[in-house]
Design a protein around this motif. Structure first.
Motif, PDB file in Angstrom:
ATOM      1  N   CYS A  34       4.943  13.046   3.978  1.00 17.87           N
ATOM      2  CA  CYS A  34       6.124  12.845   3.171  1.00 17.87           C
ATOM      3  C   CYS A  34       6.921  14.632   2.992  1.00 17.87           C
ATOM      4  O   CYS A  34       7.912  14.330   3.089  1.00 17.87           O
ATOM      5  CB  CYS A  34       5.573  12.524   1.501  1.00 17.87           C
ATOM      6  N   ILE A  35       5.944  15.253   2.840  1.00 19.48           N
ATOM      7  CA  ILE A  35       6.029  16.816   2.591  1.00 19.48           C
ATOM      8  C   ILE A  35       6.831  17.159   4.100  1.00 19.48           C
ATOM      9  O   ILE A  35       8.186  17.755   4.083  1.00 19.48           O
ATOM     10  CB  ILE A  35       5.178  17.330   2.713  1.00 19.48           C
ATOM     11  N   SER A  36       6.324  16.291   5.017  1.00 17.77           N
ATOM     12  CA  SER A  36       7.317  16.748   6.542  1.00 17.77           C
ATOM     13  C   SER A  36       8.500  16.626   6.853  1.00 17.77           C
ATOM     14  O   SER A  36       9.375  16.818   7.152  1.00 17.77           O
ATOM     15  CB  SER A  36       6.213  15.982   7.231  1.00 17.77           C
ATOM     16  N   GLN A  37       8.678  15.057   6.599  1.00 15.54           N
ATOM     17  CA  GLN A  37       9.752  14.599   6.584  1.00 15.54           C
ATOM     18  C   GLN A  37      10.556  15.291   5.064  1.00 15.54           C
ATOM     19  O   GLN A  37      11.960  15.245   6.100  1.00 15.54           O
ATOM     20  CB  GLN A  37       9.841  13.201   5.971  1.00 15.54           C
ATOM     21  N   MET A  38      10.947  15.745   4.666  1.00 13.56           N
ATOM     22  CA  MET A  38      11.673  15.800   3.196  1.00 13.56           C
ATOM     23  C   MET A  38      11.462  17.560   3.855  1.00 13.56           C
ATOM     24  O   MET A  38      13.012  18.373   3.953  1.00 13.56           O
ATOM     25  CB  MET A  38      10.803  16.473   1.918  1.00 13.56           C
ATOM     26  N   GLN A  39      10.782  18.203   4.731  1.00 15.37           N
ATOM     27  CA  GLN A  39      11.762  19.633   5.043  1.00 15.37           C
ATOM     28  C   GLN A  39      12.308  19.534   6.151  1.00 15.37           C
ATOM     29  O   GLN A  39      12.821  20.413   7.055  1.00 15.37           O
ATOM     30  CB  GLN A  39       9.884  20.362   6.093  1.00 15.37           C
ATOM     31  N   VAL A  40      12.287  18.448   7.511  1.00 18.24           N
ATOM     32  CA  VAL A  40      12.623  18.226   8.591  1.00 18.24           C
ATOM     33  C   VAL A  40      14.822  17.618   7.461  1.00 18.24           C
ATOM     34  O   VAL A  40      15.418  18.080   8.185  1.00 18.24           O
ATOM     35  CB  VAL A  40      11.776  17.190   8.947  1.00 18.24           C
ATOM     36  N   ALA A  41      14.382  16.865   6.583  1.00 16.85           N
ATOM     37  CA  ALA A  41      15.824  16.545   6.082  1.00 16.85           C
ATOM     38  C   ALA A  41      16.560  17.828   5.584  1.00 16.85           C
ATOM     39  O   ALA A  41      17.432  18.315   5.458  1.00 16.85           O
ATOM     40  CB  ALA A  41      15.670  15.696   5.063  1.00 16.85           C
ATOM     41  N   MET A  42      15.807  18.429   4.978  1.00 17.92           N
ATOM     42  CA  MET A  42      15.972  19.621   4.340  1.00 17.92           C
ATOM     43  C   MET A  42      16.963  20.822   5.421  1.00 17.92           C
ATOM     44  O   MET A  42      18.156  21.039   5.435  1.00 17.92           O
ATOM     45  CB  MET A  42      15.147  20.353   3.367  1.00 17.92           C
ATOM     46  N   LYS A  43      16.037  20.820   6.479  1.00 20.83           N
ATOM     47  CA  LYS A  43      16.448  21.645   7.740  1.00 20.83           C
ATOM     48  C   LYS A  43      17.767  21.185   8.623  1.00 20.83           C
ATOM     49  O   LYS A  43      18.808  21.555   8.655  1.00 20.83           O
ATOM     50  CB  LYS A  43      15.195  21.618   9.179  1.00 20.83           C
ATOM     51  N   GLU A  44      17.968  20.107   8.099  1.00 21.85           N
ATOM     52  CA  GLU A  44      19.222  19.311   8.938  1.00 21.85           C
ATOM     53  C   GLU A  44      20.452  18.768   8.123  1.00 21.85           C
ATOM     54  O   GLU A  44      21.068  19.565   8.425  1.00 21.85           O
ATOM     55  CB  GLU A  44      19.339  17.361   9.142  1.00 21.85           C
ATOM     56  N   ARG A  45      19.889  19.121   6.037  1.00 16.09           N
ATOM     57  CA  ARG A  45      20.801  19.519   5.653  1.00 16.09           C
ATOM     58  C   ARG A  45      21.616  20.996   5.911  1.00 16.09           C
ATOM     59  O   ARG A  45      22.718  21.108   5.825  1.00 16.09           O
ATOM     60  CB  ARG A  45      19.945  19.074   4.246  1.00 16.09           C
ATOM     61  N   ASN A  46      20.323  21.764   5.745  1.00 14.57           N
ATOM     62  CA  ASN A  46      20.917  23.380   6.620  1.00 14.57           C
ATOM     63  C   ASN A  46      21.833  23.456   7.297  1.00 14.57           C
ATOM     64  O   ASN A  46      22.428  24.568   7.519  1.00 14.57           O
ATOM     65  CB  ASN A  46      19.875  23.977   6.379  1.00 14.57           C
TER      66      ASN A  46
ATOM     67  N   GLU B 198      -3.706  12.093   1.049  1.00 16.72           N
ATOM     68  CA  GLU B 198      -3.399  13.673   1.722  1.00 16.72           C
ATOM     69  C   GLU B 198      -2.996  12.918   2.848  1.00 16.72           C
ATOM     70  O   GLU B 198      -1.426  14.051   3.126  1.00 16.72           O
ATOM     71  CB  GLU B 198      -4.214  14.397   1.656  1.00 16.72           C
ATOM     72  N   ASN B 199      -3.008  11.521   3.701  1.00 19.74           N
ATOM     73  CA  ASN B 199      -2.333  11.788   5.143  1.00 19.74           C
ATOM     74  C   ASN B 199      -0.536  11.733   5.040  1.00 19.74           C
ATOM     75  O   ASN B 199       0.095  12.231   5.483  1.00 19.74           O
ATOM     76  CB  ASN B 199      -2.778  10.467   6.107  1.00 19.74           C
ATOM     77  N   PHE B 200      -0.478  10.740   3.755  1.00 14.33           N
ATOM     78  CA  PHE B 200       0.486   9.948   2.860  1.00 14.33           C
ATOM     79  C   PHE B 200       1.479  11.340   2.706  1.00 14.33           C
ATOM     80  O   PHE B 200       2.702  11.458   3.087  1.00 14.33           O
ATOM     81  CB  PHE B 200       0.393   8.856   2.194  1.00 14.33           C
ATOM     82  N   ARG B 201       0.880  12.828   1.835  1.00 14.39           N
ATOM     83  CA  ARG B 201       1.696  13.224   0.941  1.00 14.39           C
ATOM     84  C   ARG B 201       2.185  13.815   1.990  1.00 14.39           C
ATOM     85  O   ARG B 201       2.996  14.662   1.688  1.00 14.39           O
ATOM     86  CB  ARG B 201       1.051  13.718  -0.356  1.00 14.39           C
ATOM     87  N   ALA B 202       1.077  14.732   3.377  1.00  6.97           N
ATOM     88  CA  ALA B 202       1.305  15.440   4.297  1.00  6.97           C
ATOM     89  C   ALA B 202       2.796  14.808   5.276  1.00  6.97           C
ATOM     90  O   ALA B 202       3.792  15.379   5.673  1.00  6.97           O
ATOM     91  CB  ALA B 202       0.285  15.854   5.037  1.00  6.97           C
TER      92      ALA B 202
ATOM     93  N   VAL C 298       0.906  -1.489  -0.252  1.00 10.16           N
ATOM     94  CA  VAL C 298      -0.146   0.189  -0.256  1.00 10.16           C
ATOM     95  C   VAL C 298       1.046   1.098   0.043  1.00 10.16           C
ATOM     96  O   VAL C 298       0.609   1.716  -0.929  1.00 10.16           O
ATOM     97  CB  VAL C 298      -0.955   0.132   1.059  1.00 10.16           C
ATOM     98  N   ASP C 299       2.275   1.571   0.425  1.00 10.72           N
ATOM     99  CA  ASP C 299       2.623   2.412   1.187  1.00 10.72           C
ATOM    100  C   ASP C 299       3.660   2.858  -0.668  1.00 10.72           C
ATOM    101  O   ASP C 299       3.940   3.684  -0.959  1.00 10.72           O
ATOM    102  CB  ASP C 299       4.220   2.524   1.828  1.00 10.72           C
ATOM    103  N   GLU C 300       3.715   1.742  -0.508  1.00 12.93           N
ATOM    104  CA  GLU C 300       4.648   1.513  -2.658  1.00 12.93           C
ATOM    105  C   GLU C 300       3.864   2.145  -3.452  1.00 12.93           C
ATOM    106  O   GLU C 300       4.347   3.151  -4.291  1.00 12.93           O
ATOM    107  CB  GLU C 300       5.293   0.052  -3.057  1.00 12.93           C
ATOM    108  N   GLN C 301       2.713   2.119  -3.413  1.00  5.58           N
ATOM    109  CA  GLN C 301       1.616   2.108  -4.846  1.00  5.58           C
ATOM    110  C   GLN C 301       1.189   3.449  -4.020  1.00  5.58           C
ATOM    111  O   GLN C 301       1.762   4.653  -5.248  1.00  5.58           O
ATOM    112  CB  GLN C 301       0.211   1.647  -4.426  1.00  5.58           C
ATOM    113  N   PHE C 302       0.815   4.279  -2.829  1.00  5.65           N
ATOM    114  CA  PHE C 302       1.075   5.875  -2.146  1.00  5.65           C
ATOM    115  C   PHE C 302       2.879   7.020  -2.849  1.00  5.65           C
ATOM    116  O   PHE C 302       2.502   7.690  -3.687  1.00  5.65           O
ATOM    117  CB  PHE C 302       1.004   5.965  -1.228  1.00  5.65           C
ATOM    118  N   ASN C 303       3.662   5.941  -3.179  1.00  5.77           N
ATOM    119  CA  ASN C 303       5.123   6.617  -2.941  1.00  5.77           C
ATOM    120  C   ASN C 303       5.029   6.832  -4.590  1.00  5.77           C
ATOM    121  O   ASN C 303       5.871   8.051  -4.959  1.00  5.77           O
ATOM    122  CB  ASN C 303       6.003   5.540  -2.296  1.00  5.77           C
ATOM    123  N   LYS C 304       4.165   5.747  -5.187  1.00 11.53           N
ATOM    124  CA  LYS C 304       4.905   5.566  -6.710  1.00 11.53           C
ATOM    125  C   LYS C 304       4.053   6.733  -7.470  1.00 11.53           C
ATOM    126  O   LYS C 304       4.271   7.524  -8.866  1.00 11.53           O
ATOM    127  CB  LYS C 304       4.422   5.174  -7.708  1.00 11.53           C
TER     128      LYS C 304
END
Length: 386
Positions: free
Chosen positions: A309-321, A303-307, A127-133
């Motif tokens: 993913c976006i929050s994880q991307m934002q956290v990763a971006m903050k850690e990178r900066n 939308e829950n899965f998408r939100a 199910v997660d793979e289909q959401f991610n794809k």
């Protein structure tokens, strides 16, 4: 004789008013209908349950097709170390000019092994793979031909020989109820009496409520719906979990052909509401709530899965900066030391060049460089200084 309408007459004025009142946007539903029918519809149905509960038979009965022609019954030895696998089959069904691309996702091996503690992981991963794809395709440049393989509905088969939900059933629903629309189904309900079916349904609903599991919720009817539709909706809600029977056999009773099962004590009709909830399940799944389940999948679960993913991307971006800023600060601290080292290296390089030039001149003059350096105090001092 032809009828003429003169300008300025009352008939002409009424005609002009009617023409002005009609703009044309009332045909928008027809335009959407034509485009939708031309494009076709997609629906992904997942069936989960242990072997022998009639999952394949029920799917064949629902869509009047044969998806599992080459299915083999597993042996007892193969079930000891059985792992959950995913099998996906897609067929195109057409009814009255409307095309439906139906994808049935089966989970052979679920609940068949001796240890079923982690049987839900393969389903959750799929199910997660289909959401991610779908998320990757939606975020890409070419978004015109996105294939939607997200699971819109999950029929979970509960065995009829229990007194409610087992621990394996509860664990699966708790892990998946926020990612997919779960519809519980009591398999092979012809093995139970009406009183036993009613008791089992009550126990299953109590287990679902006690474990705070969210199964698929029917939307409320609009106030402008007719009374027949409201009554049908009340009957569908009261039938959950659906007690169903499947059959691939067509038998003849009193000159009428029907799908059913024949026993020594009588005949069980699949499409008889007095015998099982098969018709109600088919009505809910195909006729009345298919589009709503797709919308819930898009607007809630995806939308829950998408939100997330976006929050994880934002956290990763903050850690990178943050790492970039720390590395830049460390570079500034060691910058002065690096400059001093570079100056020393440059000074050593210049002295080495001077020494090599002196040796070349002495060779040209025909003198021994070592002796010359020893005899000439000035040059010897310079060499010593180097």
């Amino acid at each position: 004789m032809k009828d003429f309408t003169f300008l300025g007459s009352p008939a002409s004025t009424n005609h002009l008013q009617n023409a002005q009142d009609f703009i044309g946007f009332a045909t928008l539903p027809e335009q959407v209908h034509r485009k939708s029918v031309k494009r076709g519809f997609d629906f992904t149905l997942m069936v989960v349950g242990e072997s022998g509960l009639g999952k394949s038979t029920l799917i064949n009965s629902l869509f009047l097709t044969d998806l599992y022609k080459e299915r083999k019954v597993p042996t007892g030895e193969s079930l000891v170390e059985k792992t959950v696998s995913i099998e996906k089959k897609t067929i195109e069904i057409e009814e009255r000019g409307v095309k439906l691309r139906l994808t049935v996702v089966d989970t052979p091996g679920f609940g068949d092994a001796v240890n079923c503690e982690e049987g839900w992981k393969a389903v959750e991963r799929y199910v997660d793979e289909q959401f991610n794809k779908f998320f990757q395709d939606e975020s890409g440049l070419n978004r015109k031909n996105i294939q939607d393989h997200r699971v819109h509905c999950c029929l979970y088969f509960v065995p009829p020989y229990g007194h409610g939900l087992r621990q394996m059933d509860v664990e699966f629903m708790r892990r998946l109820h926020r990612k997919v629309n779960i519809v519980p189904v009591i398999a092979k309900s012809d093995t139970l009496t009406k009183a036993e079916i009613h008791k089992l349904k009550t126990n299953i609903l109590n287990d679902i409520e006690n474990n705070k599991i969210k199964i698929y919720q029917f939307p409320e009817c609009d106030s402008d719906e007719d009374e027949d539709f409201k009554q049908q909706d009340r009957e569908l809600k009261a039938s959950i979990p659906f007690a169903v029977i499947g059959s691939n056999c067509v038998i003849e009773v009193a000159g009428k052909k029907m799908r059913g099962r024949q026993y020594p004590w009588g005949i069980v009709e699949v499409e008889n509401s007095a015998h099982c909830d098969f018709v109600k399940l088919r009505t809910m799944l195909i006729s009345t709530h298919m589009q709503d389940m797709k919308e819930v999948t898009q607007d809630v679960h995806y939308e829950n899965f998408r939100a997330q993913c976006i929050s994880q991307m934002q956290v990763a971006m903050k850690e990178r900066n943050k790492l970039k800023r720390e590395s830049a600060a460390n570079f500034d601290q060691v910058g002065d030391a690096d400059k001093l080292l570079q100056q020393k290296d440059e000074e050593i390089r210049r002295m080495q060049e001077m020494l090599s030039q002196m040796q070349e001149k002495l060779k040209e003059s025909g003198k021994d460089p070592a002796a010359a350096l020893c005899l000439e105090p000035g040059k010897r001092d310079s060499v010593v200084n180097v």
